[in-house]
Design a protein around this motif. Structure first.
Motif, mmCIF file in Angstrom:
data_model
loop_
_atom_site.group_PDB
_atom_site.id
_atom_site.type_symbol
_atom_site.label_atom_id
_atom_site.label_comp_id
_atom_site.label_asym_id
_atom_site.label_seq_id
_atom_site.Cartn_x
_atom_site.Cartn_y
_atom_site.Cartn_z
ATOM 1 N N GLN A 197 0.658 -1.474 -0.117
ATOM 2 C CA GLN A 197 -0.407 0.537 0.129
ATOM 3 C C GLN A 197 1.227 1.091 -0.176
ATOM 4 O OE1 GLN A 197 -3.736 -0.177 2.808
ATOM 5 N NE2 GLN A 197 -2.699 -1.693 3.376
ATOM 6 N N VAL A 198 0.920 2.502 -0.332
ATOM 7 C CA VAL A 198 1.031 3.749 -0.333
ATOM 8 C C VAL A 198 0.137 4.545 0.094
ATOM 9 C CG1 VAL A 198 2.039 6.109 -2.253
ATOM 10 C CG2 VAL A 198 2.343 3.323 -2.570
ATOM 11 N N PHE A 199 0.208 5.966 1.208
ATOM 12 C CA PHE A 199 -0.384 6.696 1.561
ATOM 13 C C PHE A 199 0.237 8.180 1.516
ATOM 14 C CE2 PHE A 199 -1.225 2.504 4.239
ATOM 15 C CZ PHE A 199 -2.212 2.171 3.999
ATOM 16 N N VAL A 200 -0.130 8.928 0.396
ATOM 17 C CA VAL A 200 0.535 9.979 0.486
ATOM 18 C C VAL A 200 -0.326 11.336 1.121
ATOM 19 C CG1 VAL A 200 0.966 11.660 -1.773
ATOM 20 C CG2 VAL A 200 1.172 8.913 -1.410
ATOM 21 N N ASP A 201 0.349 12.120 1.627
ATOM 22 C CA ASP A 201 -0.197 13.162 2.217
ATOM 23 C C ASP A 201 0.383 14.270 1.858
ATOM 24 O OD1 ASP A 201 -2.195 14.572 4.039
ATOM 25 O OD2 ASP A 201 -1.180 14.003 5.985
ATOM 26 N N PHE A 202 -0.788 15.266 1.180
ATOM 27 C CA PHE A 202 -0.483 16.686 0.571
ATOM 28 C C PHE A 202 -0.820 17.734 0.956
ATOM 29 C CE2 PHE A 202 -0.519 19.224 -2.809
ATOM 30 C CZ PHE A 202 0.780 20.243 -3.061
ATOM 31 N N ALA A 230 4.885 14.217 -7.513
ATOM 32 C CA ALA A 230 3.730 14.379 -6.872
ATOM 33 C C ALA A 230 3.204 14.948 -6.302
ATOM 34 C CB ALA A 230 4.192 13.299 -4.735
ATOM 35 N N VAL A 231 4.986 16.295 -5.603
ATOM 36 C CA VAL A 231 4.077 17.750 -5.520
ATOM 37 C C VAL A 231 3.607 18.360 -7.017
ATOM 38 C CG1 VAL A 231 5.410 20.015 -5.081
ATOM 39 C CG2 VAL A 231 6.135 17.743 -3.803
ATOM 40 N N ALA A 232 4.573 18.089 -8.153
ATOM 41 C CA ALA A 232 3.928 19.113 -9.428
ATOM 42 C C ALA A 232 2.744 18.358 -10.081
ATOM 43 C CB ALA A 232 4.884 18.306 -10.497
ATOM 44 N N PHE A 233 2.356 17.194 -9.299
ATOM 45 C CA PHE A 233 1.103 16.869 -9.518
ATOM 46 C C PHE A 233 0.003 17.208 -8.902
ATOM 47 C CE2 PHE A 233 -2.454 14.390 -8.944
ATOM 48 C CZ PHE A 233 -3.318 13.609 -10.286
ATOM 49 N N PHE A 234 0.420 17.184 -7.393
ATOM 50 C CA PHE A 234 -0.517 17.915 -7.120
ATOM 51 C C PHE A 234 -0.817 19.334 -6.993
ATOM 52 C CE2 PHE A 234 -0.707 13.369 -4.810
ATOM 53 C CZ PHE A 234 -1.802 12.973 -4.561
ATOM 54 N N THR A 235 0.157 20.075 -6.931
ATOM 55 C CA THR A 235 -0.035 21.407 -7.311
ATOM 56 C C THR A 235 -0.356 21.720 -8.031
ATOM 57 O OG1 THR A 235 2.348 21.557 -6.101
ATOM 58 C CG2 THR A 235 1.503 23.177 -7.434
ATOM 59 N N GLY A 236 -0.426 21.352 -9.424
ATOM 60 C CA GLY A 236 -1.170 21.004 -10.885
ATOM 61 C C GLY A 236 -2.857 20.874 -10.635
ATOM 62 N N LEU A 237 -2.633 20.144 -9.960
ATOM 63 C CA LEU A 237 -4.447 19.817 -9.266
ATOM 64 C C LEU A 237 -5.386 20.503 -8.913
ATOM 65 C CD1 LEU A 237 -6.224 17.032 -10.062
ATOM 66 C CD2 LEU A 237 -5.306 15.798 -7.950
ATOM 67 N N SER A 251 -5.414 20.168 1.099
ATOM 68 C CA SER A 251 -5.087 18.920 1.385
ATOM 69 C C SER A 251 -5.778 17.966 0.571
ATOM 70 C CB SER A 251 -5.042 18.916 2.934
ATOM 71 O OG SER A 251 -6.317 18.825 3.589
ATOM 72 N N VAL A 252 -4.569 16.658 0.704
ATOM 73 C CA VAL A 252 -5.704 15.424 -0.343
ATOM 74 C C VAL A 252 -5.061 14.480 0.381
ATOM 75 C CG1 VAL A 252 -3.871 15.429 -1.834
ATOM 76 C CG2 VAL A 252 -6.316 14.339 -2.219
ATOM 77 N N LYS A 253 -5.595 13.635 1.214
ATOM 78 C CA LYS A 253 -4.679 11.703 1.239
ATOM 79 C C LYS A 253 -5.360 10.901 0.198
ATOM 80 C CE LYS A 253 -5.522 12.696 6.330
ATOM 81 N NZ LYS A 253 -4.066 13.249 6.786
ATOM 82 N N PHE A 254 -4.129 10.704 -0.107
ATOM 83 C CA PHE A 254 -3.939 10.098 -1.656
ATOM 84 C C PHE A 254 -3.892 8.432 -0.126
ATOM 85 C CE2 PHE A 254 -2.610 7.486 -5.119
ATOM 86 C CZ PHE A 254 -3.685 7.840 -5.909
ATOM 87 N N HIS A 255 -4.172 7.521 -1.044
ATOM 88 C CA HIS A 255 -3.900 5.591 -1.050
ATOM 89 C C HIS A 255 -4.367 5.566 -2.067
ATOM 90 C CE1 HIS A 255 -5.434 2.033 1.571
ATOM 91 N NE2 HIS A 255 -4.285 2.520 1.278
#
Length: 309
Positions: A197-202, A230-237, A251-255
């Protein structure tokens, strides 16, 4: 890396079934490694028409890994699979990398990356992508900037004008699903061989960013990880999801799970749980970048934008 004379549409029969070709790849992996003594077999294929690359790793029961040089012949069913899948969605183009994960339990997971540049080692010439697109043409809206930059007729194009988010239409649900799914596939190409599993907290406000990511392994261990881009992706999103007058999420929590299932929980109204609370200038910057009507400015954002006294 290996080269072939042609791995384009002419190499595949019109009736090729992608599921059957995927199973053929899985069977070939078991034939190569054997049926016992491993927890996972992990194959990564990178492919264009002129150049292909394979990386095969075996995860043993004790957690150690073994790298095996896969036979070049394995590229043949992979090339046919690439063609068969392209024929089903030609507008999106063909994949440039694919990952096949076979578990000792018999579970077999596959992921395909059409939108992000693979990590070739050594790097390949830009001309390989131009040759690939001659046989695997894709619509312009599905051609990422990094790929356009490699094409002679596009690489010297003028820079696009700076976006004004207040004039953009937010992504609809179908577009959002496509963009986030492409990023999921990108992460699945890069996660460690033992990932489960991968957990990303941005978290972001204005130009301030915090990102934490962890991988939970098949052995139950949690390890820190730096997800690529990941930083570039979520910033653009954040910009792509901006709603005029209402702002965007902070903020986003991606699982993500090894079987490809994922979830993304966006925080639109509550203040993020910062590691270090940003300075007032970033709150002010947020309101300039993503303007909000007064009724859509939460108290924490309004208060944070007040200069210190």
């Amino acid at each position: 890396m290996t080269t072939t004379s042609n791995s384009g549409p002419g190499t595949s029969g019109a009736d090729d079934d992608p599921a059957e070709l995927e199973q053929r790849v899985g069977n070939a992996l078991v034939d190569l490694v054997g049926e016992q003594g491993w927890r996972r077999i992990d194959l990564i294929s990178r492919m264009t028409v002129p150049v292909q690359d394979l990386a095969l790793t075996v995860l043993r029961d004790d957690g150690s890994t073994l790298e095996i040089a896969p036979p070049v012949d394995l590229n043949r069913p992979l090339a046919r699979l690439r063609v068969a899948q392209y024929r089903r969605e030609p507008e999106r183009g063909a994949w440039f990398s694919a990952r096949f994960t076979l578990e000792s339990s018999g579970a077999f997971f596959r992921s395909y990356n059409r939108d992000y540049e693979p990590e070739w080692n050594p790097a390949i010439e830009d001309s390989n992508y131009a040759e690939d697109l001659k046989l695997f043409a894709r619509e312009l809206e599905h051609t990422p900037d990094w790929l356009l930059d490699k094409l002679p007729e596009w690489k010297d194009r003028p820079a696009p004008p700076e976006k004004d988010v207040t004039e953009l239409i937010p992504l609809n649900q179908a577009q959002l699903g496509e963009v986030v799914t492409a990023f999921r596939d990108h992460l699945m190409q890069h996660a460690p061989v033992d990932w489960q599993q991968v957990f990303v907290d941005f978290r972001s406000i204005g130009g301030y960013v915090e990102l934490h990511a962890q991988v939970l392994t098949v052995f139950g261990q949690a390890i820190e990880w730096e997800p690529p881009e990941a930083v570039a992706f979520f910033t653009g999103l954040r910009g792509d999801m901006y709603k005029p007058g209402e702002g965007t999420w902070t903020s986003v929590k991606f699982h993500l799970v090894v079987n490809g299932k994922f979830s993304a929980e966006y925080g639109w109204y509550d203040e993020p749980d910062w590691d270090h609370r940003p300075d007032a200038r970033f709150f002010q910057e947020e309101l300039r970048m993503y303007p909000r009507a007064d009724e859509h400015v939460p108290g924490w954002l309004r208060d944070g934008a007040e200069p210190p006294r």
